[in-house]
Design a protein around this motif. Sequence first.
Motif, PDB file in Angstrom:
ATOM      1  N   PRO A 142      -5.165   6.683  -1.719  1.00  0.00           N
ATOM      2  CA  PRO A 142      -6.588   6.419  -1.921  1.00  0.00           C
ATOM      3  C   PRO A 142      -7.192   5.767  -0.677  1.00  0.00           C
ATOM      4  CG  PRO A 142      -5.303   5.701  -3.817  1.00  0.00           C
ATOM      5  CD  PRO A 142      -4.321   6.059  -2.753  1.00  0.00           C
ATOM      6  N   ALA A 143      -8.487   5.989  -0.451  1.00  0.00           N
ATOM      7  CA  ALA A 143      -9.111   5.591   0.812  1.00  0.00           C
ATOM      8  C   ALA A 143      -8.960   4.104   1.091  1.00  0.00           C
ATOM      9  CB  ALA A 143     -10.594   5.980   0.790  1.00  0.00           C
ATOM     10  N   ASP A 144      -9.144   3.253   0.081  1.00  0.00           N
ATOM     11  CA  ASP A 144      -9.072   1.814   0.333  1.00  0.00           C
ATOM     12  C   ASP A 144      -7.641   1.385   0.661  1.00  0.00           C
ATOM     13  OD1 ASP A 144      -8.154   2.342  -2.211  1.00  0.00           O
ATOM     14  OD2 ASP A 144      -9.417   0.880  -3.223  1.00  0.00           O
ATOM     15  N   ALA A 145      -6.670   1.920  -0.064  1.00  0.00           N
ATOM     16  CA  ALA A 145      -5.281   1.591   0.234  1.00  0.00           C
ATOM     17  C   ALA A 145      -4.869   2.151   1.595  1.00  0.00           C
ATOM     18  CB  ALA A 145      -4.364   2.132  -0.862  1.00  0.00           C
ATOM     19  N   SER A 165       0.806  -1.214   0.000  1.00  0.00           N
ATOM     20  CA  SER A 165       0.000   0.000   0.000  1.00  0.00           C
ATOM     21  C   SER A 165       0.840   1.264   0.000  1.00  0.00           C
ATOM     22  CB  SER A 165      -0.944  -0.005   1.212  1.00  0.00           C
ATOM     23  OG  SER A 165      -1.798  -1.131   1.173  1.00  0.00           O
ATOM     24  N   SER A 166       2.126   1.166   0.360  1.00  0.00           N
ATOM     25  CA  SER A 166       2.973   2.353   0.343  1.00  0.00           C
ATOM     26  C   SER A 166       3.147   2.903  -1.070  1.00  0.00           C
ATOM     27  CB  SER A 166       4.343   2.028   0.963  1.00  0.00           C
ATOM     28  OG  SER A 166       5.032   1.052   0.195  1.00  0.00           O
ATOM     29  N   TRP A 167       2.849   2.080  -2.075  1.00  0.00           N
ATOM     30  CA  TRP A 167       2.977   2.481  -3.478  1.00  0.00           C
ATOM     31  C   TRP A 167       1.663   2.964  -4.079  1.00  0.00           C
ATOM     32  CZ3 TRP A 167       7.193   3.477  -6.142  1.00  0.00           C
ATOM     33  CH2 TRP A 167       8.392   2.847  -5.828  1.00  0.00           C
ATOM     34  N   ALA A 222      -4.317  -0.983   8.662  1.00  0.00           N
ATOM     35  CA  ALA A 222      -4.601  -2.290   9.257  1.00  0.00           C
ATOM     36  C   ALA A 222      -3.414  -3.237   9.213  1.00  0.00           C
ATOM     37  CB  ALA A 222      -5.796  -2.934   8.535  1.00  0.00           C
ATOM     38  N   GLU A 223      -2.498  -3.051   8.251  1.00  0.00           N
ATOM     39  CA  GLU A 223      -1.492  -4.083   7.978  1.00  0.00           C
ATOM     40  C   GLU A 223      -0.058  -3.668   8.284  1.00  0.00           C
ATOM     41  OE1 GLU A 223      -4.184  -5.815   4.266  1.00  0.00           O
ATOM     42  OE2 GLU A 223      -2.226  -4.904   3.868  1.00  0.00           O
ATOM     43  N   ALA A 242       2.349   4.732  18.730  1.00  0.00           N
ATOM     44  CA  ALA A 242       2.995   5.640  17.781  1.00  0.00           C
ATOM     45  C   ALA A 242       2.901   5.122  16.356  1.00  0.00           C
ATOM     46  CB  ALA A 242       4.452   5.856  18.176  1.00  0.00           C
ATOM     47  N   ALA A 243       2.838   3.798  16.188  1.00  0.00           N
ATOM     48  CA  ALA A 243       2.723   3.235  14.842  1.00  0.00           C
ATOM     49  C   ALA A 243       1.426   3.673  14.174  1.00  0.00           C
ATOM     50  CB  ALA A 243       2.797   1.714  14.897  1.00  0.00           C
ATOM     51  N   ARG A 244       0.359   3.765  14.959  1.00  0.00           N
ATOM     52  CA  ARG A 244      -0.919   4.207  14.385  1.00  0.00           C
ATOM     53  C   ARG A 244      -0.826   5.650  13.906  1.00  0.00           C
ATOM     54  NH1 ARG A 244      -2.854   1.369  18.839  1.00  0.00           N
ATOM     55  NH2 ARG A 244      -3.212   3.293  20.006  1.00  0.00           N
ATOM     56  N   LEU A 245      -0.107   6.484  14.670  1.00  0.00           N
ATOM     57  CA  LEU A 245       0.062   7.874  14.250  1.00  0.00           C
ATOM     58  C   LEU A 245       0.873   7.950  12.958  1.00  0.00           C
ATOM     59  CD1 LEU A 245       0.835   9.555  17.696  1.00  0.00           C
ATOM     60  CD2 LEU A 245      -1.318   9.612  16.410  1.00  0.00           C
ATOM     61  N   ALA A 246       1.941   7.165  12.873  1.00  0.00           N
ATOM     62  CA  ALA A 246       2.770   7.167  11.669  1.00  0.00           C
ATOM     63  C   ALA A 246       1.981   6.662  10.467  1.00  0.00           C
ATOM     64  CB  ALA A 246       4.013   6.312  11.890  1.00  0.00           C
ATOM     65  N   ALA A 247       1.218   5.609  10.668  1.00  0.00           N
ATOM     66  CA  ALA A 247       0.402   5.076   9.573  1.00  0.00           C
ATOM     67  C   ALA A 247      -0.630   6.096   9.122  1.00  0.00           C
ATOM     68  CB  ALA A 247      -0.282   3.784  10.010  1.00  0.00           C
ATOM     69  N   GLY A 248      -1.221   6.813  10.076  1.00  0.00           N
ATOM     70  CA  GLY A 248      -2.191   7.837   9.720  1.00  0.00           C
ATOM     71  C   GLY A 248      -1.579   8.947   8.893  1.00  0.00           C
ATOM     72  N   TYR A 249      -0.333   9.323   9.223  1.00  0.00           N
ATOM     73  CA  TYR A 249       0.359  10.367   8.453  1.00  0.00           C
ATOM     74  C   TYR A 249       0.589   9.911   7.017  1.00  0.00           C
ATOM     75  CZ  TYR A 249       4.244  13.156   6.682  1.00  0.00           C
ATOM     76  OH  TYR A 249       5.048  13.926   5.904  1.00  0.00           O
ATOM     77  N   LEU A 250       1.083   8.687   6.837  1.00  0.00           N
ATOM     78  CA  LEU A 250       1.331   8.172   5.491  1.00  0.00           C
ATOM     79  C   LEU A 250       0.029   7.997   4.709  1.00  0.00           C
ATOM     80  CD1 LEU A 250       4.031   5.434   6.191  1.00  0.00           C
ATOM     81  CD2 LEU A 250       4.379   7.685   5.195  1.00  0.00           C
ATOM     82  N   ALA A 251      -1.014   7.546   5.398  1.00  0.00           N
ATOM     83  CA  ALA A 251      -2.260   7.201   4.723  1.00  0.00           C
ATOM     84  C   ALA A 251      -2.980   8.418   4.160  1.00  0.00           C
ATOM     85  CB  ALA A 251      -3.177   6.452   5.687  1.00  0.00           C
ATOM     86  N   ARG A 252      -2.674   9.604   4.659  1.00  0.00           N
ATOM     87  CA  ARG A 252      -3.395  10.796   4.202  1.00  0.00           C
ATOM     88  C   ARG A 252      -3.232  11.046   2.713  1.00  0.00           C
ATOM     89  NH1 ARG A 252      -1.527  15.604   8.042  1.00  0.00           N
ATOM     90  NH2 ARG A 252       0.483  14.679   7.474  1.00  0.00           N
TER      91      ARG A 252
END
Length: 299
Positions: free
Chosen positions: A190-193, A44-46, A199-200, A177-187
């Motif tokens: 796309p919503a599904d990715a 999903s990072s891609w 989650a992963e 802290a991992a959830r915060l980092a994931a939230g930053y990247l996820a912004r």
Amino acid sequence: MSHSQGAPGTVGTRDGRTLYLQRTPGPAGVPTVVLEAGMGATRSSWAAVQRAIAGRAPVVVYDRSGLGRSAPDPRPRTLHRLAADLNDLLDCLDDGLDGLAEPAGPGPLPGGRYVLAGHSWGGPIVRSAAADRPDRVRGLVLVDPTDEGCDLLLSPAFATRQRRTAAVLPLFTRLGAARLAAGYLARALPADAAADLRAEWLTPSGIAAYLAESAAVSEDLQRLRDEPPPSGRTPVTVVSGAAPARTGRRERAALNAAHAARAAAGPEQRHVLALRSGHLVPVTEPELVAGEILRLTRA
């Protein structure tokens, strides 16, 4: 419901493990782009880069063993093993397993059927895989890659930092802290990715996979310096983050000097600076990365 990273599928490795992938289609006769994530990162990072390429080339993203939805590997996760897994995946695409490959026509595409792009530790992985089978690789895009030409990455200080990261990462995750980092990247995804990444990424199994991959980094980098994989005539583009960000100015300058030397060693001598990015170029400047990948599909 369709997924921005494409139809799901699985491929098998030569020793029976299963790797999860997703694939978006593209025009027939265009090389397939395969995206290799950084250390501990999932497919999903891609997602932002894949969205930028959508419709112009087939794209495959996948999870290495133990990451995302792929089965773990009981053996050491050395660079050689990671590159072998990538070549196993390409073998399966060559064979058209589960209909995942584009029709190849009467013969192989001129110059190779694949453009491989690797971010961070994915850079050495795609370089090593391409050196084993250069006949099927049209070109490489190395996105802020780990590079053995950077002396700082072979220093005792770097090895110490790797060990400290391995020691604190489980605590980092337990504290949230991992959830915060994931939230930053996820912004930026796309919503599904973005939901998949939250989650992963940095799950207990993901941390175990990261630690397994990082355990041999110093040895693998030294081996790359001592026995560099032959680059041949495969076009190589190196994309460097230009902003110091987390790494600091001295380390960023040293890494980008190694990137420039890596690009100069290839037939095209193409080194591109991502001026608005630090290390996470696929997230912060996906259009730039996609443009470099598509350029090689047309070469």
